[in-house]
Design a protein around this motif. Structure first.
Motif, PDB file in Angstrom:
ATOM      1  N   TRP A  95       0.838  -1.198   0.000  1.00 29.96           N
ATOM      2  CA  TRP A  95       0.000   0.000   0.000  1.00 29.96           C
ATOM      3  C   TRP A  95       0.873   1.248   0.000  1.00 29.96           C
ATOM      4  N   LEU A  96       1.933   1.256   0.800  1.00 26.61           N
ATOM      5  CA  LEU A  96       2.808   2.426   0.890  1.00 26.61           C
ATOM      6  C   LEU A  96       3.618   2.635  -0.393  1.00 26.61           C
ATOM      7  N   VAL A  97       3.999   1.542  -1.059  1.00 29.21           N
ATOM      8  CA  VAL A  97       4.692   1.677  -2.346  1.00 29.21           C
ATOM      9  C   VAL A  97       3.746   2.283  -3.380  1.00 29.21           C
ATOM     10  N   ARG A  98       2.530   1.772  -3.446  1.00 30.06           N
ATOM     11  CA  ARG A  98       1.552   2.327  -4.387  1.00 30.06           C
ATOM     12  C   ARG A  98       1.253   3.795  -4.076  1.00 30.06           C
ATOM     13  N   ASP A  99       1.217   4.137  -2.801  1.00 32.36           N
ATOM     14  CA  ASP A  99       0.925   5.503  -2.365  1.00 32.36           C
ATOM     15  C   ASP A  99       2.062   6.466  -2.682  1.00 32.36           C
ATOM     16  N   GLY A 100       3.274   5.935  -2.869  1.00 33.75           N
ATOM     17  CA  GLY A 100       4.439   6.775  -3.113  1.00 33.75           C
ATOM     18  C   GLY A 100       5.198   7.143  -1.863  1.00 33.75           C
ATOM     19  N   ALA A 101       4.714   6.699  -0.691  1.00 32.27           N
ATOM     20  CA  ALA A 101       5.404   6.995   0.566  1.00 32.27           C
ATOM     21  C   ALA A 101       6.658   6.149   0.726  1.00 32.27           C
ATOM     22  N   ALA A 102       6.713   5.011   0.031  1.00 34.95           N
ATOM     23  CA  ALA A 102       7.879   4.128   0.066  1.00 34.95           C
ATOM     24  C   ALA A 102       8.292   3.821  -1.364  1.00 34.95           C
ATOM     25  N   GLY A 103       9.598   3.651  -1.564  1.00 36.33           N
ATOM     26  CA  GLY A 103      10.109   3.346  -2.892  1.00 36.33           C
ATOM     27  C   GLY A 103      10.192   1.853  -3.139  1.00 36.33           C
ATOM     28  N   GLU A 104      10.714   1.502  -4.289  1.00 30.14           N
ATOM     29  CA  GLU A 104      10.843   0.096  -4.661  1.00 30.14           C
ATOM     30  C   GLU A 104      12.031  -0.578  -3.986  1.00 30.14           C
ATOM     31  N   GLY A 105      12.872   0.212  -3.291  1.00 26.59           N
ATOM     32  CA  GLY A 105      13.947  -0.372  -2.505  1.00 26.59           C
ATOM     33  C   GLY A 105      13.438  -0.778  -1.141  1.00 26.59           C
ATOM     34  N   GLY A 106      14.319  -1.256  -0.290  1.00 24.83           N
ATOM     35  CA  GLY A 106      13.917  -1.664   1.044  1.00 24.83           C
ATOM     36  C   GLY A 106      13.560  -0.472   1.914  1.00 24.83           C
ATOM     37  N   PHE A 107      12.676  -0.689   2.876  1.00 32.13           N
ATOM     38  CA  PHE A 107      12.286   0.371   3.796  1.00 32.13           C
ATOM     39  C   PHE A 107      11.788  -0.273   5.085  1.00 32.13           C
ATOM     40  N   ALA A 108      11.616   0.549   6.110  1.00 35.63           N
ATOM     41  CA  ALA A 108      11.220   0.044   7.420  1.00 35.63           C
ATOM     42  C   ALA A 108       9.784   0.440   7.743  1.00 35.63           C
ATOM     43  N   LEU A 109       9.109  -0.448   8.468  1.00 41.09           N
ATOM     44  CA  LEU A 109       7.779  -0.193   8.998  1.00 41.09           C
ATOM     45  C   LEU A 109       7.848  -0.308  10.515  1.00 41.09           C
TER      46      LEU A 109
END
Length: 286
Positions: A95-109
């Protein structure tokens, strides 16, 4: 509707319906300080006849620390709060990738059980770092036992043997010869109600198919049987690895799909990989 999300004249509550291997969710964007759902609203949203229908509600909220893209919380279909949801974490990541808040690389939740690193794998699949399994009874919590690979309780039908572990939430794992004939609802409900599990537990029924594959059904606390349970897949794999029943990389086949579990060593965190899918978008109207 059985409940109202907003006061008359206010903005309708937008939601996304998603699922991870059949474990389905209503996802709410509460960033910006919007109030969390009430127990009544959770029950109404989760109702499969008069509501949207889901196992759990996921709320995406502002992260309390700068290291995470966002935080999420988990609400069971009965309105109670949960602390961990692996399939939900993958859906939040998507959801966050689609929203643009997260990129296609790794990220933390950030979640109620701590920080989880998320990695998009392509084709709608995500890998989530689920943390180090905790087997100490006090951390599960499991009352009245010293730590062991297998515990037993006496039921009317005889002795029930199970493993126990926390994946940020409590799990009991029962090894069975055939998950298709396992008494999932009856035994799961019974075990959840035992004083040995003061916070209840998610009860998994695991069938070892081979050294790198198991079948699993899970009776979740606050929900009932679900088509998939990500933390339950991790818990079952961890218990069976410790018993020497499977290797450290295994496929867990659940009624709704398959998850890939990797536990490099006892001191390492478990990772779980699997699908996250969007079903539809909607508005919960006042």
């Amino acid at each position: 509707m059985a409940d109202r999300a907003t006061a008359p004249g206010s903005t309708p509550l937008r939601f996304s319906k998603m699922h991870g291997a059949g474990n389905d969710f209503v996802v709410l964007d509460l960033r910006g300080g919007r109030a969390p759902p009430t127990r009544a609203l959770c029950r109404a949203l989760a109702d499969r006849h008069a509501g949207v229908g889901c196992d759990q509600i996921l709320t995406i909220e502002d992260a309390p620390d700068t290291g995470a893209v966002a935080t999420y919380r988990i609400w069971n279909s009965d309105g109670s709060a949960a602390t961990q949801c692996g399939n939900g974490a993958r859906c939040v990541a998507a959801w966050l990738v689609r929203d643009g808040a997260a990129g296609e690389g790794g990220f933390a939740l950030a979640s109620p059980s701590g920080r989880h690193d998320a990695q998009p794998l392509g084709d709608g699949r995500y890998r989530i770092a689920m943390g180090v399994p905790a087997f100490e009874p006090a951390r599960i919590p499991l009352a009245g036992f010293e730590q062991a690979d297998t515990y037993t309780l006496q039921a009317d039908g005889g002795t029930v043997a199970f493993g126990a572990v926390s994946m940020g939430n409590p799990h009991a794992v029962i090894e069975v010869a055939d998950v298709d004939t396992a008494p999932v609802a009856a035994l799961g409900r019974w075990l959840q109600a035992q004083p040995a599990f003061p916070d209840s537990a998610n009860v998994g029924f695991a069938q070892v198919v081979g050294g790198d594959r198991i079948r699993l059904r899970v009776f979740e606390r606050g929900v009932g049987e679900t088509l998939a349970c990500g933390s339950g897949a991790c818990a079952a794999a961890a218990v069976l690895v410790r018993r020497g029943r499977i290797g450290r990389r295994a496929t867990v086949a659940l009624p709704g799909g398959e998850l890939e579990i990797d536990w490099p060593d006892d001191a390492a965190g478990i990772t779980m990989a699997g699908p996250a899918a969007f079903v539809f978008e909607g508005e919960w109207l006042a």
